[in-house]
Scaffold this motif. Structure first.
Motif, PDB file in Angstrom:
ATOM      1  N   LEU A 178       0.823  -1.209   0.000  1.00  0.00           N
ATOM      2  CA  LEU A 178       0.000   0.000   0.000  1.00  0.00           C
ATOM      3  C   LEU A 178       0.857   1.260   0.000  1.00  0.00           C
ATOM      4  O   LEU A 178       0.626   2.184  -0.788  1.00  0.00           O
ATOM      5  CB  LEU A 178      -0.937   0.005   1.204  1.00  0.00           C
ATOM      6  CG  LEU A 178      -2.029  -1.054   1.212  1.00  0.00           C
ATOM      7  CD1 LEU A 178      -2.790  -1.032   2.528  1.00  0.00           C
ATOM      8  CD2 LEU A 178      -2.974  -0.836   0.052  1.00  0.00           C
ATOM      9  N   VAL A 179       1.829   1.303   0.888  1.00  0.00           N
ATOM     10  CA  VAL A 179       2.702   2.477   0.985  1.00  0.00           C
ATOM     11  C   VAL A 179       3.527   2.624  -0.293  1.00  0.00           C
ATOM     12  O   VAL A 179       3.659   3.729  -0.835  1.00  0.00           O
ATOM     13  CB  VAL A 179       3.613   2.372   2.229  1.00  0.00           C
ATOM     14  CG1 VAL A 179       4.677   3.441   2.234  1.00  0.00           C
ATOM     15  CG2 VAL A 179       2.787   2.440   3.498  1.00  0.00           C
ATOM     16  N   THR A 180       4.064   1.533  -0.782  1.00  0.00           N
ATOM     17  CA  THR A 180       4.874   1.586  -2.002  1.00  0.00           C
ATOM     18  C   THR A 180       4.041   2.030  -3.194  1.00  0.00           C
ATOM     19  O   THR A 180       4.451   2.911  -3.960  1.00  0.00           O
ATOM     20  CB  THR A 180       5.507   0.205  -2.285  1.00  0.00           C
ATOM     21  OG1 THR A 180       6.287  -0.175  -1.159  1.00  0.00           O
ATOM     22  CG2 THR A 180       6.397   0.250  -3.511  1.00  0.00           C
ATOM     23  N   PHE A 181       2.852   1.450  -3.351  1.00  0.00           N
ATOM     24  CA  PHE A 181       1.986   1.801  -4.474  1.00  0.00           C
ATOM     25  C   PHE A 181       1.599   3.270  -4.424  1.00  0.00           C
ATOM     26  O   PHE A 181       1.649   3.973  -5.435  1.00  0.00           O
ATOM     27  CB  PHE A 181       0.732   0.921  -4.476  1.00  0.00           C
ATOM     28  CG  PHE A 181      -0.206   1.228  -5.595  1.00  0.00           C
ATOM     29  CD1 PHE A 181       0.121   0.888  -6.902  1.00  0.00           C
ATOM     30  CD2 PHE A 181      -1.412   1.869  -5.355  1.00  0.00           C
ATOM     31  CE1 PHE A 181      -0.740   1.186  -7.946  1.00  0.00           C
ATOM     32  CE2 PHE A 181      -2.280   2.161  -6.390  1.00  0.00           C
ATOM     33  CZ  PHE A 181      -1.946   1.821  -7.683  1.00  0.00           C
ATOM     34  N   ARG A 182       1.233   3.742  -3.245  1.00  0.00           N
ATOM     35  CA  ARG A 182       0.823   5.138  -3.093  1.00  0.00           C
ATOM     36  C   ARG A 182       1.947   6.094  -3.496  1.00  0.00           C
ATOM     37  O   ARG A 182       1.703   7.125  -4.106  1.00  0.00           O
ATOM     38  CB  ARG A 182       0.396   5.406  -1.657  1.00  0.00           C
ATOM     39  CG  ARG A 182      -0.063   6.819  -1.430  1.00  0.00           C
ATOM     40  CD  ARG A 182      -0.403   7.059   0.032  1.00  0.00           C
ATOM     41  NE  ARG A 182      -0.727   8.426   0.274  1.00  0.00           N
ATOM     42  CZ  ARG A 182       0.162   9.403   0.412  1.00  0.00           C
ATOM     43  NH1 ARG A 182       1.444   9.139   0.320  1.00  0.00           N
ATOM     44  NH2 ARG A 182      -0.215  10.633   0.638  1.00  0.00           N
ATOM     45  N   LEU A 240      10.535   9.595   4.154  1.00  0.00           N
ATOM     46  CA  LEU A 240      10.028   8.825   5.279  1.00  0.00           C
ATOM     47  C   LEU A 240       9.379   7.515   4.842  1.00  0.00           C
ATOM     48  O   LEU A 240       9.582   6.478   5.471  1.00  0.00           O
ATOM     49  CB  LEU A 240       9.027   9.667   6.078  1.00  0.00           C
ATOM     50  CG  LEU A 240       8.624   9.134   7.433  1.00  0.00           C
ATOM     51  CD1 LEU A 240       9.838   8.935   8.323  1.00  0.00           C
ATOM     52  CD2 LEU A 240       7.642  10.073   8.097  1.00  0.00           C
ATOM     53  N   TRP A 241       8.637   7.529   3.759  1.00  0.00           N
ATOM     54  CA  TRP A 241       7.981   6.306   3.284  1.00  0.00           C
ATOM     55  C   TRP A 241       9.019   5.262   2.886  1.00  0.00           C
ATOM     56  O   TRP A 241       8.828   4.078   3.141  1.00  0.00           O
ATOM     57  CB  TRP A 241       7.007   6.590   2.131  1.00  0.00           C
ATOM     58  CG  TRP A 241       7.664   6.792   0.803  1.00  0.00           C
ATOM     59  CD1 TRP A 241       8.065   7.970   0.263  1.00  0.00           C
ATOM     60  CD2 TRP A 241       8.013   5.777  -0.142  1.00  0.00           C
ATOM     61  NE1 TRP A 241       8.644   7.764  -0.958  1.00  0.00           N
ATOM     62  CE2 TRP A 241       8.621   6.422  -1.240  1.00  0.00           C
ATOM     63  CE3 TRP A 241       7.884   4.395  -0.181  1.00  0.00           C
ATOM     64  CZ2 TRP A 241       9.090   5.733  -2.351  1.00  0.00           C
ATOM     65  CZ3 TRP A 241       8.348   3.707  -1.287  1.00  0.00           C
ATOM     66  CH2 TRP A 241       8.940   4.384  -2.362  1.00  0.00           C
ATOM     67  N   ALA A 242      10.121   5.694   2.265  1.00  0.00           N
ATOM     68  CA  ALA A 242      11.162   4.766   1.828  1.00  0.00           C
ATOM     69  C   ALA A 242      11.888   4.155   3.033  1.00  0.00           C
ATOM     70  O   ALA A 242      12.225   2.969   3.025  1.00  0.00           O
ATOM     71  CB  ALA A 242      12.151   5.475   0.916  1.00  0.00           C
ATOM     72  N   ILE A 243      12.092   4.952   4.068  1.00  0.00           N
ATOM     73  CA  ILE A 243      12.710   4.445   5.293  1.00  0.00           C
ATOM     74  C   ILE A 243      11.789   3.417   5.938  1.00  0.00           C
ATOM     75  O   ILE A 243      12.238   2.345   6.360  1.00  0.00           O
ATOM     76  CB  ILE A 243      13.035   5.603   6.265  1.00  0.00           C
ATOM     77  CG1 ILE A 243      14.118   6.501   5.660  1.00  0.00           C
ATOM     78  CG2 ILE A 243      13.448   5.076   7.637  1.00  0.00           C
ATOM     79  CD1 ILE A 243      14.339   7.806   6.397  1.00  0.00           C
TER      80      ILE A 243
END
Length: 101
Positions: free
Chosen positions: A47-51, A74-77
């Motif tokens: 979900l986070v990656t797709f977003r 932050l999402w990548a971390i």
């Protein structure tokens, strides 16, 4: 079959196998807390990656993750730490499975 399709197929296959292993842990009533956390991580990674890859016009998801990680996103971390957590969970799961034999 392109490399991107193959990579995505392997990624989702690993996710499905991880889900099955988590369910197996629940039935065996072993490491319930860490398995619940892993279940949350398992569903949050895609979900986070797709977003966050929707914003990237070109390149693969992995390239975007690496570039975003280099920029301190932050999402990548979070996604990187989630992958590390999953690896640790697999280590614990396989160690316990090997011990049971």
């Amino acid at each position: 079959m392109s490399v991107g399709v193959l990579a995505n197929s392997v990624f989702y296959l690993v996710m499905v196998i991880t889900f099955i292993a988590i369910v197996y842990s629940f039935f065996r009533k072993e490491h319930i807390r860490i398995s619940i956390i892993n279940l949350i991580v398992l569903f949050s990674i895609p979900l986070v990656t797709f977003r966050n890859t929707l914003k990237e016009p070109a390149g693969t998801e992995l390239n975007h993750l690496i570039n975003s990680l280099a920029q301190g996103s932050l999402w990548a971390i979070y996604v990187t730490m989630a992958y590390i957590f999953m690896l640790i969970w697999w280590y614990i799961f396989l160690k316990r499975l090997r011990k049971a034999k």
